[in-house]
Design a protein around this motif. Structure first.
Motif, mmCIF file in Angstrom:
data_model
loop_
_atom_site.group_PDB
_atom_site.id
_atom_site.type_symbol
_atom_site.label_atom_id
_atom_site.label_comp_id
_atom_site.label_asym_id
_atom_site.label_seq_id
_atom_site.Cartn_x
_atom_site.Cartn_y
_atom_site.Cartn_z
ATOM 1 N N GLY A 31 -24.206 -7.252 5.359
ATOM 2 C CA GLY A 31 -23.904 -8.142 6.404
ATOM 3 C C GLY A 31 -22.589 -8.891 6.563
ATOM 4 O O GLY A 31 -22.106 -9.049 7.648
ATOM 5 N N GLN A 32 -22.219 -9.209 5.514
ATOM 6 C CA GLN A 32 -21.008 -9.910 5.145
ATOM 7 C C GLN A 32 -19.724 -9.065 5.219
ATOM 8 O O GLN A 32 -20.025 -7.807 4.918
ATOM 9 N N VAL A 33 -18.577 -9.559 5.599
ATOM 10 C CA VAL A 33 -17.509 -8.697 5.494
ATOM 11 C C VAL A 33 -16.601 -9.483 4.501
ATOM 12 O O VAL A 33 -16.197 -10.648 4.885
ATOM 13 N N LEU A 34 -16.308 -9.317 3.444
ATOM 14 C CA LEU A 34 -15.437 -9.920 2.335
ATOM 15 C C LEU A 34 -13.877 -9.576 2.731
ATOM 16 O O LEU A 34 -13.557 -8.453 3.234
ATOM 17 N N TYR A 35 -12.986 -10.533 2.378
ATOM 18 C CA TYR A 35 -11.644 -10.202 2.594
ATOM 19 C C TYR A 35 -10.753 -10.830 1.749
ATOM 20 O O TYR A 35 -11.317 -11.729 1.120
ATOM 21 N N CYS A 36 -9.611 -10.208 1.428
ATOM 22 C CA CYS A 36 -8.802 -11.114 0.371
ATOM 23 C C CYS A 36 -7.596 -10.511 0.403
ATOM 24 O O CYS A 36 -6.866 -9.276 1.231
ATOM 25 N N THR A 37 -6.519 -11.105 -0.202
ATOM 26 C CA THR A 37 -4.978 -10.662 -0.017
ATOM 27 C C THR A 37 -4.680 -10.320 -1.517
ATOM 28 O O THR A 37 -5.142 -10.692 -2.756
ATOM 29 N N THR A 38 -3.931 -9.378 -1.644
ATOM 30 C CA THR A 38 -3.243 -8.623 -3.016
ATOM 31 C C THR A 38 -1.943 -8.956 -3.014
ATOM 32 O O THR A 38 -1.272 -8.272 -1.885
ATOM 33 N N ILE A 39 -1.328 -9.265 -4.171
ATOM 34 C CA ILE A 39 0.254 -9.396 -4.153
ATOM 35 C C ILE A 39 0.575 -8.609 -5.529
ATOM 36 O O ILE A 39 0.239 -9.187 -6.581
ATOM 37 N N ILE A 40 1.152 -7.543 -5.400
ATOM 38 C CA ILE A 40 1.343 -6.749 -6.517
ATOM 39 C C ILE A 40 3.144 -7.016 -6.846
ATOM 40 O O ILE A 40 3.793 -6.702 -5.796
ATOM 41 N N TYR A 41 3.382 -7.604 -7.886
ATOM 42 C CA TYR A 41 4.779 -7.750 -8.360
ATOM 43 C C TYR A 41 5.636 -6.385 -8.491
ATOM 44 O O TYR A 41 5.005 -5.343 -8.930
ATOM 45 N N PRO A 42 7.008 -6.511 -8.294
ATOM 46 C CA PRO A 42 7.638 -5.142 -8.646
ATOM 47 C C PRO A 42 7.859 -5.046 -9.998
ATOM 48 O O PRO A 42 7.978 -5.932 -10.815
ATOM 49 N N GLY A 43 8.042 -3.754 -10.237
ATOM 50 C CA GLY A 43 8.321 -3.530 -11.772
ATOM 51 C C GLY A 43 7.675 -2.022 -12.236
ATOM 52 O O GLY A 43 7.064 -1.519 -11.296
ATOM 53 N N THR A 44 8.046 -1.754 -13.440
ATOM 54 C CA THR A 44 7.423 -0.437 -14.089
ATOM 55 C C THR A 44 6.887 -0.450 -15.217
ATOM 56 O O THR A 44 7.765 -1.326 -15.984
ATOM 57 N N ILE A 45 6.112 0.179 -15.782
ATOM 58 C CA ILE A 45 5.553 0.501 -17.147
ATOM 59 C C ILE A 45 6.073 1.883 -17.510
ATOM 60 O O ILE A 45 5.485 2.877 -17.009
ATOM 61 N N GLY A 46 6.862 2.005 -18.324
ATOM 62 C CA GLY A 46 7.549 3.338 -18.355
ATOM 63 C C GLY A 46 8.211 3.751 -17.026
ATOM 64 O O GLY A 46 8.932 2.803 -16.624
ATOM 65 N N ASP A 47 7.820 5.061 -16.447
ATOM 66 C CA ASP A 47 8.464 4.914 -15.234
ATOM 67 C C ASP A 47 7.130 4.970 -14.163
ATOM 68 O O ASP A 47 7.605 5.127 -12.989
ATOM 69 N N GLU A 48 6.017 4.326 -14.563
ATOM 70 C CA GLU A 48 4.792 4.192 -13.389
ATOM 71 C C GLU A 48 4.919 2.728 -12.918
ATOM 72 O O GLU A 48 5.045 1.809 -13.739
ATOM 73 N N TYR A 49 4.920 2.701 -11.733
ATOM 74 C CA TYR A 49 5.106 1.349 -10.866
ATOM 75 C C TYR A 49 3.647 0.596 -11.200
ATOM 76 O O TYR A 49 2.781 0.828 -11.615
ATOM 77 N N PRO A 106 -6.454 11.361 -10.343
ATOM 78 C CA PRO A 106 -5.695 12.918 -10.530
ATOM 79 C C PRO A 106 -4.553 12.783 -10.596
ATOM 80 O O PRO A 106 -3.501 13.590 -11.092
ATOM 81 N N LYS A 107 -3.651 11.691 -9.531
ATOM 82 C CA LYS A 107 -2.201 11.709 -9.490
ATOM 83 C C LYS A 107 -1.468 10.285 -10.022
ATOM 84 O O LYS A 107 -2.505 9.217 -10.308
ATOM 85 N N LEU A 108 -0.356 10.351 -10.454
ATOM 86 C CA LEU A 108 0.262 8.993 -10.874
ATOM 87 C C LEU A 108 1.631 8.954 -9.561
ATOM 88 O O LEU A 108 1.916 10.123 -9.378
ATOM 89 N N LEU A 109 1.858 7.749 -9.516
ATOM 90 C CA LEU A 109 3.189 7.612 -8.711
ATOM 91 C C LEU A 109 4.109 7.048 -9.723
ATOM 92 O O LEU A 109 4.089 5.815 -10.337
ATOM 93 N N VAL A 110 5.205 7.730 -9.870
ATOM 94 C CA VAL A 110 6.247 7.248 -10.895
ATOM 95 C C VAL A 110 7.725 7.271 -10.059
ATOM 96 O O VAL A 110 7.997 8.086 -8.884
ATOM 97 N N ARG A 111 8.715 6.579 -10.688
ATOM 98 C CA ARG A 111 9.938 6.721 -10.250
ATOM 99 C C ARG A 111 10.719 7.716 -10.835
ATOM 100 O O ARG A 111 10.835 7.741 -12.352
ATOM 101 N N ARG A 112 11.190 8.721 -10.306
ATOM 102 C CA ARG A 112 11.985 9.695 -10.525
ATOM 103 C C ARG A 112 13.276 9.793 -9.822
ATOM 104 O O ARG A 112 13.103 9.804 -8.641
#
Ligand code: S6P
Ligand code: ZN
Length: 190
Positions: free
Chosen positions: A63-81, A168-174
């Protein structure tokens, strides 16, 4: 309950009356990145803040609707964002909507059967997470990627399945570009 209003700053993602502020650092999500050597190498230098969540303290029930904001900082670990942990909802048939507020990124989705989709997100784009799809958000830009999420109060979160199976998939910087590749660790227990 009383109706209420809150001020959301689209530029920072901060909700003025948020009672909850979650911070996730690399050490909180080392199993989420495919390149474990890159994780450990990064952790010998520092323990970067990957993302923050501002939420309101609403009852987590039907019955409730939850909400929030997410802030993802820029950067990579290896080539994965930099990205969120990602999850299924504990009640898998609960859907969710996201609204892009600042920066740019992707919503990565997956089913138990191994289907995957990636949707580009930027300010003004509304994305829909259907029932039964796991979801993770990823910052592929140079500035914080910020979005608003709203979902049913009884959905709950299942992080363990993603921690164990991955997406199944990764998003990487190429070549400087976000590129979707197969995850070599998919379904390989971490
Ligand atoms: C909740 C919704 C989002 C995420 C947030 C952090 O159902 O999908 O608010 O919780 O973006 O991601 P995660 O995967 O760490 O919960
Ligand atoms: Zn969710």
């Amino acid at each position: 309950m009383e109706p209420f209003a809150a001020a959301l700053d689209f530029k920072t993602g901060i909700i003025d009356s948020a009672q909850q502020r979650l911070q996730r650092r690399l050490s909180d999500m080392r199993a989420m990145y495919a390149d474990r050597d890159a994780v450990e190498a990064a952790l010998t230098r520092d323990n970067p803040l990957i993302y923050e969540v501002y939420g309101t303290d609403l009852p987590e029930r039907e019955g409730q609707v939850l909400y929030c904001t997410t802030i993802i900082y820029p950067g990579t670990i290896g080539d994965e964002y930099y990205m969120t942990k990602g999850h299924f909802h504990a009640l898998r048939d609960r859907a969710e909507i996201y609204l892009g507020l600042a920066g740019e990124g992707y919503l990565l989705l997956a089913t138990d059967a191994g289907d995957a989709r990636a949707l580009k997100m930027e300010p003004g784009i509304v994305t829909y997470v259907p029932p039964y799809w796991a979801h993770r958000t990823i910052n592929c830009g140079d500035v914080p990627f910020i979005f608003l999420a709203a979902w049913p109060g009884d959905a709950g979160h299942d992080y363990a399945t993603i921690e164990t199976m991955g997406f199944p998939k990764l998003l990487v910087r190429r070549g400087g570009q976000p590129t979707l590749i197969d995850n070599p660790r998919y379904r390989v227990s971490s």
